[in-house]
Scaffold this motif. Structure first.
Motif, short mmCIF file in Angstrom:
data_model
loop_
_atom_site.label_atom_id
_atom_site.label_comp_id
_atom_site.label_asym_id
_atom_site.label_seq_id
_atom_site.Cartn_x
_atom_site.Cartn_y
_atom_site.Cartn_z
N PHE A 53 -4.15 2.30 1.88
CA PHE A 53 -5.39 1.78 1.31
C PHE A 53 -6.26 2.86 0.66
CE2 PHE A 53 -4.43 -1.11 4.91
CZ PHE A 53 -3.97 -2.14 4.12
N ALA A 54 -5.62 3.70 -0.14
CA ALA A 54 -6.39 4.71 -0.88
C ALA A 54 -7.31 3.99 -1.87
CB ALA A 54 -5.46 5.66 -1.61
N THR A 55 -6.83 2.89 -2.41
CA THR A 55 -7.62 2.13 -3.40
C THR A 55 -8.19 0.87 -2.77
OG1 THR A 55 -6.01 2.80 -5.04
CG2 THR A 55 -7.55 1.06 -5.68
N LEU A 56 -9.47 0.63 -2.96
CA LEU A 56 -10.04 -0.65 -2.53
C LEU A 56 -10.66 -1.41 -3.69
CD1 LEU A 56 -11.89 -0.48 0.84
CD2 LEU A 56 -9.63 -1.26 0.28
N SER A 73 9.64 6.71 -12.28
CA SER A 73 8.95 7.62 -11.37
C SER A 73 7.56 7.88 -11.94
CB SER A 73 9.71 8.95 -11.23
OG SER A 73 8.84 9.90 -10.62
N ALA A 74 6.56 7.39 -11.22
CA ALA A 74 5.18 7.61 -11.69
C ALA A 74 4.86 9.09 -11.60
CB ALA A 74 4.21 6.80 -10.85
N LYS A 75 5.57 9.78 -10.72
CA LYS A 75 5.28 11.20 -10.51
C LYS A 75 5.80 12.04 -11.68
CE LYS A 75 5.74 14.79 -7.06
NZ LYS A 75 6.48 15.18 -5.86
N ILE A 105 11.79 6.89 -8.10
CA ILE A 105 13.23 7.15 -8.20
C ILE A 105 13.55 8.64 -8.06
CG2 ILE A 105 13.88 5.11 -9.56
CD1 ILE A 105 13.80 7.00 -12.02
N ASP A 106 12.52 9.49 -8.27
CA ASP A 106 12.77 10.93 -8.13
C ASP A 106 13.15 11.31 -6.70
OD1 ASP A 106 9.84 12.10 -6.96
OD2 ASP A 106 9.78 10.20 -8.01
N ARG A 107 12.80 10.43 -5.75
CA ARG A 107 13.14 10.72 -4.35
C ARG A 107 14.56 10.27 -4.01
NH1 ARG A 107 8.76 7.84 -1.16
NH2 ARG A 107 9.89 8.65 0.64
N ALA A 118 -5.63 8.72 -6.08
CA ALA A 118 -4.32 8.33 -5.57
C ALA A 118 -3.97 9.32 -4.48
CB ALA A 118 -3.28 8.39 -6.69
N ALA A 119 -3.50 8.84 -3.34
CA ALA A 119 -3.23 9.77 -2.25
C ALA A 119 -2.20 9.19 -1.30
CB ALA A 119 -4.52 10.03 -1.48
N ASP A 120 -1.59 10.08 -0.53
CA ASP A 120 -0.58 9.65 0.42
C ASP A 120 -1.26 9.11 1.67
OD1 ASP A 120 1.72 9.13 1.69
OD2 ASP A 120 2.27 11.20 2.09
N THR A 136 0.83 -1.19 0.00
CA THR A 136 0.00 0.00 0.00
C THR A 136 0.88 1.26 0.00
OG1 THR A 136 -1.79 1.18 1.12
CG2 THR A 136 -0.30 -0.07 2.55
N ASN A 137 0.45 2.25 -0.76
CA ASN A 137 1.14 3.54 -0.87
C ASN A 137 2.42 3.50 -1.72
OD1 ASN A 137 0.46 6.15 -0.11
ND2 ASN A 137 1.99 6.24 1.50
N ALA A 138 2.60 2.44 -2.51
CA ALA A 138 3.81 2.34 -3.33
C ALA A 138 3.73 3.24 -4.56
CB ALA A 138 4.02 0.89 -3.76
N GLY A 139 2.49 3.53 -4.97
CA GLY A 139 2.32 4.39 -6.15
C GLY A 139 1.62 3.70 -7.32
N LYS A 140 0.87 2.63 -7.01
CA LYS A 140 0.19 1.87 -8.07
C LYS A 140 -0.83 2.72 -8.82
CE LYS A 140 -1.29 -1.03 -4.97
NZ LYS A 140 -0.56 -0.43 -3.84
N SER A 141 -1.66 3.44 -8.08
CA SER A 141 -2.72 4.22 -8.73
C SER A 141 -2.13 5.38 -9.54
CB SER A 141 -3.71 4.73 -7.71
OG SER A 141 -4.30 3.64 -7.03
N THR A 142 -1.08 5.99 -9.01
CA THR A 142 -0.42 7.08 -9.73
C THR A 142 0.12 6.55 -11.05
OG1 THR A 142 0.25 7.92 -7.56
CG2 THR A 142 1.28 8.93 -9.48
N LEU A 143 0.71 5.37 -10.99
CA LEU A 143 1.25 4.75 -12.20
C LEU A 143 0.13 4.37 -13.18
CD1 LEU A 143 3.98 3.80 -13.36
CD2 LEU A 143 3.56 1.57 -12.33
N1 LIG Z 1 7.80 11.37 -5.15
C1 LIG Z 1 6.98 10.46 -5.68
N2 LIG Z 1 5.79 10.23 -5.12
C2 LIG Z 1 4.99 9.28 -5.69
C3 LIG Z 1 5.38 8.53 -6.83
N3 LIG Z 1 4.38 7.66 -7.13
C4 LIG Z 1 3.41 7.88 -6.22
N4 LIG Z 1 3.76 8.85 -5.35
C5 LIG Z 1 2.98 9.36 -4.22
O1 LIG Z 1 2.78 8.31 -3.29
C6 LIG Z 1 1.49 8.39 -2.70
C7 LIG Z 1 0.74 7.09 -2.89
O2 LIG Z 1 0.43 6.94 -4.25
P1 LIG Z 1 -0.77 5.99 -4.74
O3 LIG Z 1 -0.65 5.96 -6.24
O4 LIG Z 1 -2.05 6.39 -4.14
O5 LIG Z 1 -0.28 4.61 -4.12
P2 LIG Z 1 -1.02 3.18 -4.17
O6 LIG Z 1 0.05 2.16 -4.32
O7 LIG Z 1 -2.10 3.21 -5.19
O8 LIG Z 1 -1.61 3.14 -2.69
P3 LIG Z 1 -2.91 2.36 -2.11
O9 LIG Z 1 -4.02 2.46 -3.10
O10 LIG Z 1 -3.17 3.13 -0.87
O11 LIG Z 1 -2.48 0.96 -1.86
C8 LIG Z 1 0.81 9.59 -3.36
O12 LIG Z 1 0.95 10.70 -2.50
C9 LIG Z 1 1.60 9.79 -4.64
O13 LIG Z 1 1.57 11.13 -5.08
C10 LIG Z 1 6.67 8.81 -7.40
O14 LIG Z 1 7.13 8.23 -8.38
N5 LIG Z 1 7.42 9.78 -6.77
#
Ligand SMILES: Nc1nc2c(ncn2[C@@H]2O[C@H](COP(=O)(O)OP(=O)(O)OP(=O)(O)O)[C@@H](O)[C@H]2O)c(=O)[nH]1
Ligand SMILES: [Mg+2]
Length: 380
Positions: free
Chosen positions: A235-238, A348-350, A325-327, A230-232, A212-219
């Motif tokens: 479990f943003a996504t269910l 970097s999904a961001k 990777i941007d971090r 997508a949020a920090d 959870t919070n790895a960035g799946k939804s952002t990607l």
């Molecule tokens: N700096 C940075 N932040 C990222 C990146 N990808 C995602 N984030 C941030 O990480 C947080 C979680 O991103 P989500 O895409 O919601 O993560 P998720 O894996 O879908 O999380 P769940 O649905 O909660 O399991 C958000 O605040 C994003 O903006 C990235 O490549 N770089």
């Protein structure tokens, strides 16, 4: 929902004391950090944390009577009526603690279930959460609720959709569990039909999985030009979302985003979310998204693989997506395994860096599947 004035701070948010015992685990600090995030995500205001060390849990009070005394004094000092444990408690430990502390006690699973209950959006998601809550609670119903005056709650942190159930006897509970199972089985069938239709149309299916919070939804949003939540937060996504994604050379594939995993993902949840998680087990390829900047990433990868095993997805081919990777000071790129297949991609999904490598990997996998089916055809 918020119906207990005594347990609220001035901001109208329920206050909680956390309890975390170090049993000499290597990732103790991480798990406490995660408990804090879980509590905050659940909407609670943390006013204290009680820590301790033990070699094993106390059978009766989990933390032992000395610590329990300490906890009671702490609760009185801050006027908290809710305690969240960083562990799973047996029904009798939970009952004993509630009696002794005169406060509600939730365990780690209870907290996760509470977040799921708040997050569930779809009809199926809500049914799955209710089932998981009832199953988690069904062994605990025998508790003497009178000792907590006439407070409501007990399922989840402040009573989720299943709150009304606590009043019902076990028999009604069983009926409800059966109903939920039947409804979910129907939905599962429908999902199966949709999947078969996709299979017939020969579309490759790819599932995003990961902690959870790895960035799946952002990607997912980046790759499919979508705009799902997508949020920090944990479990943003269910709910599972599937979209077509177009590859420049070989056309569409179906990409699915789904619920994230966590350490000790409650088995009741894995069971209840079976239909949703099955999406991953039936996929042609998994993109295992990892937060590369997390200090705990190796353990997280291990946890995700454990859950994948549990849901029967261990044998689905997997590409590790090292995200964020941007971090770090790290370039986008990829590695190939001994068979020449792309096995790890740094992105970097961001910022969007490295996404072309994911498209390339998907294209290659699609090509590989085509060759495989031609071969199978030839030998059939
Ligand atoms: N700096 C940075 N932040 C990222 C990146 N990808 C995602 N984030 C941030 O990480 C947080 C979680 O991103 P989500 O895409 O919601 O993560 P998720 O894996 O879908 O999380 P769940 O649905 O909660 O399991 C958000 O605040 C994003 O903006 C990235 O490549 N770089
Ligand atoms: Mg998500």
């Amino acid at each position: 929902m918020f119906d207990r004035p005594s347990a609220k701070s001035s901001t109208n948010v329920e206050i909680v004391v956390l309890v975390s015992i170090d049993f000499n685990e290597p990732d103790y600090e991480e798990s406490l950090h995660e408990l804090r995030q879980l509590a905050i995500t659940s909407g609670l205001n943390i006013v204290g944390t009680l820590e301790g060390k033990r070699s094993h849990p106390d059978a009766k009070l989990f933390i032992g009577s000395g610590k329990a005394d300490e906890l009671k004094i702490m609760l009185e000092a801050v006027d908290a009526k809710l305690v969240a444990f960083n562990h799973d408690l047996s029904p009798s430990q939970q009952r004993n603690l509630e009696r002794f502390l005169q406060a509600r006690v939730v365990d780690r699973t209870g907290l996760i279930l509470d977040i799921f209950a708040q997050r569930a959006q779809s009809f199926e998601g809500k049914l799955q959460v209710e089932l998981a809550q009832l199953e988690h609670q069904s062994t605990r119903l025998v508790r003497g609720w009178t000792h907590l005056e006439r407070q409501k709650g007990g399922i989840g942190v402040r009573g989720g959709p299943g709150e009304k159930q606590i009043e019902l006897d076990r028999r009604m509970l069983r009926v409800r569990v059966k109903q939920l199972r039947e409804k979910l089985a129907k939905l599962k069938q429908q999902r199966g039909m949709q999947r078969r239709a996709r299979k017939r149309s020969n579309l490759m299916t790819v599932s995003l999985v990961g902690y959870t919070n790895a960035g799946k939804s952002t990607l997912f949003n980046r790759l499919t030009q979508s705009n799902i939540y997508a949020a920090d937060q944990l479990f943003a996504t269910l709910d599972t979302t599937s979209r077509k994604m177009y590859l420049p050379e070989s056309g569409p594939v179906v990409l699915s985003d789904t619920v994230g995993f966590i350490k000790h993902l409650p088995t009741t949840l894995i069971e209840a979310f079976g239909a949703t998680l099955e999406e991953a087990a039936q996929a042609d390829l998994l993109l295992h998204v990892v937060d590369m900047a997390s200090t705990n990433r190796e353990a997280q990868i291990g946890q995700v693989n454990l859950v994948l095993q549990e849901i029967g997805a261990a044998r689905v081919p997997q590409i590790l997506i090292l995200n964020q990777i941007d971090r770090l000071d790290c370039e986008a790129g990829f590695d190939r395994d001994e068979y020449g297949r792309i096995c790890r991609i740094r992105v970097s999904a961001k910022t969007g860096a490295g996404l072309e490598f994911i498209r390339q990997a998907l294209q290659e996998h699609q090509q590989y599947l085509k060759e495989l089916s031609t071969l199978e055809g030839a030998y059939a």
